[in-house]
Design a protein around this motif. Structure first.
Motif, PDB file in Angstrom:
ATOM      1  N   VAL A 121       2.843  -5.912   9.916  1.00 51.05           N
ATOM      2  CA  VAL A 121       1.714  -6.648   9.358  1.00 51.05           C
ATOM      3  C   VAL A 121       0.445  -5.810   9.454  1.00 51.05           C
ATOM      4  O   VAL A 121      -0.357  -5.753   8.513  1.00 51.05           O
ATOM      5  N   THR A 122       0.272  -5.144  10.584  1.00 51.53           N
ATOM      6  CA  THR A 122      -0.908  -4.293  10.775  1.00 51.53           C
ATOM      7  C   THR A 122      -0.921  -3.144   9.773  1.00 51.53           C
ATOM      8  O   THR A 122      -1.957  -2.830   9.174  1.00 51.53           O
ATOM      9  N   VAL A 123       0.229  -2.502   9.575  1.00 49.85           N
ATOM     10  CA  VAL A 123       0.315  -1.399   8.625  1.00 49.85           C
ATOM     11  C   VAL A 123       0.124  -1.895   7.197  1.00 49.85           C
ATOM     12  O   VAL A 123      -0.493  -1.211   6.370  1.00 49.85           O
ATOM     13  N   THR A 124       0.605  -3.080   6.905  1.00 43.71           N
ATOM     14  CA  THR A 124       0.406  -3.655   5.574  1.00 43.71           C
ATOM     15  C   THR A 124      -1.079  -3.813   5.273  1.00 43.71           C
ATOM     16  O   THR A 124      -1.544  -3.497   4.173  1.00 43.71           O
ATOM     17  N   ARG A 125      -1.830  -4.298   6.254  1.00 46.06           N
ATOM     18  CA  ARG A 125      -3.279  -4.431   6.062  1.00 46.06           C
ATOM     19  C   ARG A 125      -3.917  -3.073   5.813  1.00 46.06           C
ATOM     20  O   ARG A 125      -4.835  -2.941   4.993  1.00 46.06           O
ATOM     21  N   LEU A 126      -3.438  -2.061   6.514  1.00 45.98           N
ATOM     22  CA  LEU A 126      -3.973  -0.716   6.309  1.00 45.98           C
ATOM     23  C   LEU A 126      -3.652  -0.222   4.902  1.00 45.98           C
ATOM     24  O   LEU A 126      -4.512   0.355   4.227  1.00 45.98           O
TER      25      LEU A 126
ATOM     26  N   PHE B 136      10.056  -9.900   4.171  1.00 43.59           N
ATOM     27  CA  PHE B 136       9.028 -10.553   4.984  1.00 43.59           C
ATOM     28  C   PHE B 136       7.628 -10.243   4.468  1.00 43.59           C
ATOM     29  O   PHE B 136       6.774 -11.138   4.362  1.00 43.59           O
ATOM     30  N   THR B 137       7.371  -8.977   4.137  1.00 42.69           N
ATOM     31  CA  THR B 137       6.030  -8.581   3.704  1.00 42.69           C
ATOM     32  C   THR B 137       5.671  -9.203   2.363  1.00 42.69           C
ATOM     33  O   THR B 137       4.528  -9.640   2.164  1.00 42.69           O
ATOM     34  N   LEU B 138       6.613  -9.263   1.442  1.00 44.96           N
ATOM     35  CA  LEU B 138       6.334  -9.912   0.151  1.00 44.96           C
ATOM     36  C   LEU B 138       5.961 -11.375   0.340  1.00 44.96           C
ATOM     37  O   LEU B 138       5.007 -11.867  -0.284  1.00 44.96           O
ATOM     38  N   LEU B 139       6.700 -12.048   1.197  1.00 43.29           N
ATOM     39  CA  LEU B 139       6.384 -13.459   1.455  1.00 43.29           C
ATOM     40  C   LEU B 139       5.045 -13.588   2.170  1.00 43.29           C
ATOM     41  O   LEU B 139       4.241 -14.481   1.860  1.00 43.29           O
ATOM     42  N   HIS B 140       4.793 -12.701   3.096  1.00 41.57           N
ATOM     43  CA  HIS B 140       3.524 -12.721   3.828  1.00 41.57           C
ATOM     44  C   HIS B 140       2.342 -12.533   2.880  1.00 41.57           C
ATOM     45  O   HIS B 140       1.321 -13.226   2.984  1.00 41.57           O
ATOM     46  N   LEU B 141       2.475 -11.608   1.929  1.00 39.90           N
ATOM     47  CA  LEU B 141       1.406 -11.368   0.961  1.00 39.90           C
ATOM     48  C   LEU B 141       1.242 -12.562   0.029  1.00 39.90           C
ATOM     49  O   LEU B 141       0.127 -12.950  -0.320  1.00 39.90           O
ATOM     50  N   GLY B 142       2.347 -13.137  -0.370  1.00 42.07           N
ATOM     51  CA  GLY B 142       2.284 -14.255  -1.291  1.00 42.07           C
ATOM     52  C   GLY B 142       1.701 -15.519  -0.677  1.00 42.07           C
ATOM     53  O   GLY B 142       1.127 -16.353  -1.386  1.00 42.07           O
TER      54      GLY B 142
ATOM     55  N   GLY C 264      12.356   2.296   8.801  1.00 41.87           N
ATOM     56  CA  GLY C 264      12.984   1.380   7.854  1.00 41.87           C
ATOM     57  C   GLY C 264      12.093   0.193   7.535  1.00 41.87           C
ATOM     58  O   GLY C 264      11.855  -0.136   6.367  1.00 41.87           O
ATOM     59  N   THR C 265      11.584  -0.447   8.586  1.00 44.21           N
ATOM     60  CA  THR C 265      10.723  -1.619   8.389  1.00 44.21           C
ATOM     61  C   THR C 265       9.439  -1.252   7.661  1.00 44.21           C
ATOM     62  O   THR C 265       8.995  -1.967   6.751  1.00 44.21           O
ATOM     63  N   LEU C 266       8.824  -0.146   8.038  1.00 44.67           N
ATOM     64  CA  LEU C 266       7.563   0.264   7.420  1.00 44.67           C
ATOM     65  C   LEU C 266       7.770   0.720   5.976  1.00 44.67           C
ATOM     66  O   LEU C 266       6.897   0.520   5.129  1.00 44.67           O
ATOM     67  N   ALA C 267       8.928   1.325   5.696  1.00 46.22           N
ATOM     68  CA  ALA C 267       9.235   1.684   4.307  1.00 46.22           C
ATOM     69  C   ALA C 267       9.363   0.428   3.461  1.00 46.22           C
ATOM     70  O   ALA C 267       8.889   0.370   2.317  1.00 46.22           O
ATOM     71  N   GLY C 268      10.000  -0.589   4.021  1.00 47.56           N
ATOM     72  CA  GLY C 268      10.118  -1.855   3.307  1.00 47.56           C
ATOM     73  C   GLY C 268       8.765  -2.506   3.074  1.00 47.56           C
ATOM     74  O   GLY C 268       8.506  -3.058   1.991  1.00 47.56           O
ATOM     75  N   ALA C 269       7.893  -2.448   4.085  1.00 47.44           N
ATOM     76  CA  ALA C 269       6.555  -3.021   3.941  1.00 47.44           C
ATOM     77  C   ALA C 269       5.754  -2.289   2.864  1.00 47.44           C
ATOM     78  O   ALA C 269       5.037  -2.906   2.067  1.00 47.44           O
TER      79      ALA C 269
ATOM     80  N   GLY D  13       1.091  -3.517  -7.293  1.00 43.56           N
ATOM     81  CA  GLY D  13       1.234  -2.588  -8.410  1.00 43.56           C
ATOM     82  C   GLY D  13       0.879  -1.177  -8.020  1.00 43.56           C
ATOM     83  O   GLY D  13       1.092  -0.228  -8.785  1.00 43.56           O
ATOM     84  N   HIS D  14       0.313  -1.018  -6.844  1.00 39.70           N
ATOM     85  CA  HIS D  14      -0.017   0.303  -6.288  1.00 39.70           C
ATOM     86  C   HIS D  14      -0.244   0.116  -4.797  1.00 39.70           C
ATOM     87  O   HIS D  14      -0.162  -0.995  -4.281  1.00 39.70           O
ATOM     88  N   VAL D  15      -0.468   1.223  -4.113  1.00 43.36           N
ATOM     89  CA  VAL D  15      -0.761   1.170  -2.681  1.00 43.36           C
ATOM     90  C   VAL D  15      -2.225   1.566  -2.518  1.00 43.36           C
ATOM     91  O   VAL D  15      -2.556   2.756  -2.558  1.00 43.36           O
ATOM     92  N   PRO D  16      -3.134   0.601  -2.396  1.00 34.95           N
ATOM     93  CA  PRO D  16      -4.574   0.877  -2.402  1.00 34.95           C
ATOM     94  C   PRO D  16      -5.015   1.983  -1.448  1.00 34.95           C
ATOM     95  O   PRO D  16      -5.932   2.740  -1.762  1.00 34.95           O
ATOM     96  N   ARG D  17      -4.396   2.088  -0.312  1.00 37.36           N
ATOM     97  CA  ARG D  17      -4.802   3.104   0.659  1.00 37.36           C
ATOM     98  C   ARG D  17      -4.448   4.510   0.190  1.00 37.36           C
ATOM     99  O   ARG D  17      -5.096   5.482   0.581  1.00 37.36           O
ATOM    100  N   LEU D  18      -3.423   4.619  -0.666  1.00 34.56           N
ATOM    101  CA  LEU D  18      -2.933   5.932  -1.077  1.00 34.56           C
ATOM    102  C   LEU D  18      -3.369   6.332  -2.482  1.00 34.56           C
ATOM    103  O   LEU D  18      -3.692   7.487  -2.734  1.00 34.56           O
TER     104      LEU D  18
END
Length: 232
Positions: A49-54, A126-132, A191-196, A205-210
């Motif tokens: 979750v923390t990495v997703t926010r980043l 999990f991350t898709l549901l968390h974002l949604g 694995g988990t972070l790649a999925g996130a 549609g993109h990864v804002p941080r990157l």
């Protein structure tokens, strides 16, 4: 926030480590996750979750690193407390746990490559549901996330236990024999972070941080970006 992350990592780890004492494990795990989500709104004991926010460009890399470190430290402290709890030998299960000592049964029951894919799928789900659900009322969001994590744990029990939480995986299985630290890290961390990361890309549609170019959604469609209150 790092102090809160330590506490959250500690509570989730302790609750999960002692769950074997409950005959209905899925219900106990669901209760722990439900309590965590209800009490600690806006914070998390999950590094994903923390990495997703980043990745959504919400916060700095230093703050994210500090938060992840706190979550892993909290999970480690939870493991230490659980061991001392077992050492009290208040039940037959405690005696067995105490006799086992440093020995434990690994949660990884597949090859590292297969485990990586399973944890990536769990992390993405999990991350898709968390974002949604992040802007939905807590009455809907918290039970949905808790139920999803409980389901993932049950569905992945013959592969990786569907942990979808790098800090919790560290406390649960990294000390167990059968695989090296590097192999565990590949499965439960990368694995988990790649999925996130994949989930962020699919949702936004993109990864804002990157990078800022939207590769999936046109601007004429529904805005899916993480910033601003106008994003709905």
């Amino acid at each position: 926030m790092s102090g809160l992350n330590i506490v959250l990592g500690f509570l989730v780890a302790v609750g999960t480590l002692i769950r074997d004492e409950c005959l209905a494990v899925p219900r106990f795990l669901f209760a722990v996750l439900l309590a965590h989500g209800a009490v600690c709104t806006g914070a998390s004991g999950n590094p994903a979750v923390t990495v997703t926010r980043l990745l959504l460009d919400d916060g700095t890399a230093a703050a994210a690193a500090l938060g992840v470190a706190g979550q892993i430290l909290g999970a480690h402290l939870g493991l230490v407390v659980a061991r001392r709890y077992w050492a009290l030998e208040m039940t037959d299960l405690h005696v067995i746990k105490a006799l086992m000592g440093a020995e434990c049964s690994t949660a990884l029951r597949s090859s590292p490559a297969q485990g990586f894919c399973v944890e990536a799928a769990c992390g993405a789900t999990f991350t898709l549901l968390h974002l949604g659900l992040r802007r939905k009322p807590a009455l809907l969001r918290v039970p949905a996330l808790a139920a999803t994590l409980t389901f993932l744990s049950h569905a992945g029990r013959n592969y990786t236990s569907g942990v979808a939480n790098p800090a919790l995986a560290y406390a649960l299985t990294f000390r167990c024999s059968g695989f090296s630290f590097t192999q565990y890290a590949l499965v439960y961390w990368l694995g988990t972070l790649a999925g996130a990361t994949l989930a962020v890309f699919l949702y936004v549609g993109h990864v804002p941080r990157l990078f800022s170019k939207n590769l999936l959604y046109s601007r004429k469609g529904r805005v899916r970006g993480p910033r601003g209150r106008s994003c709905r």
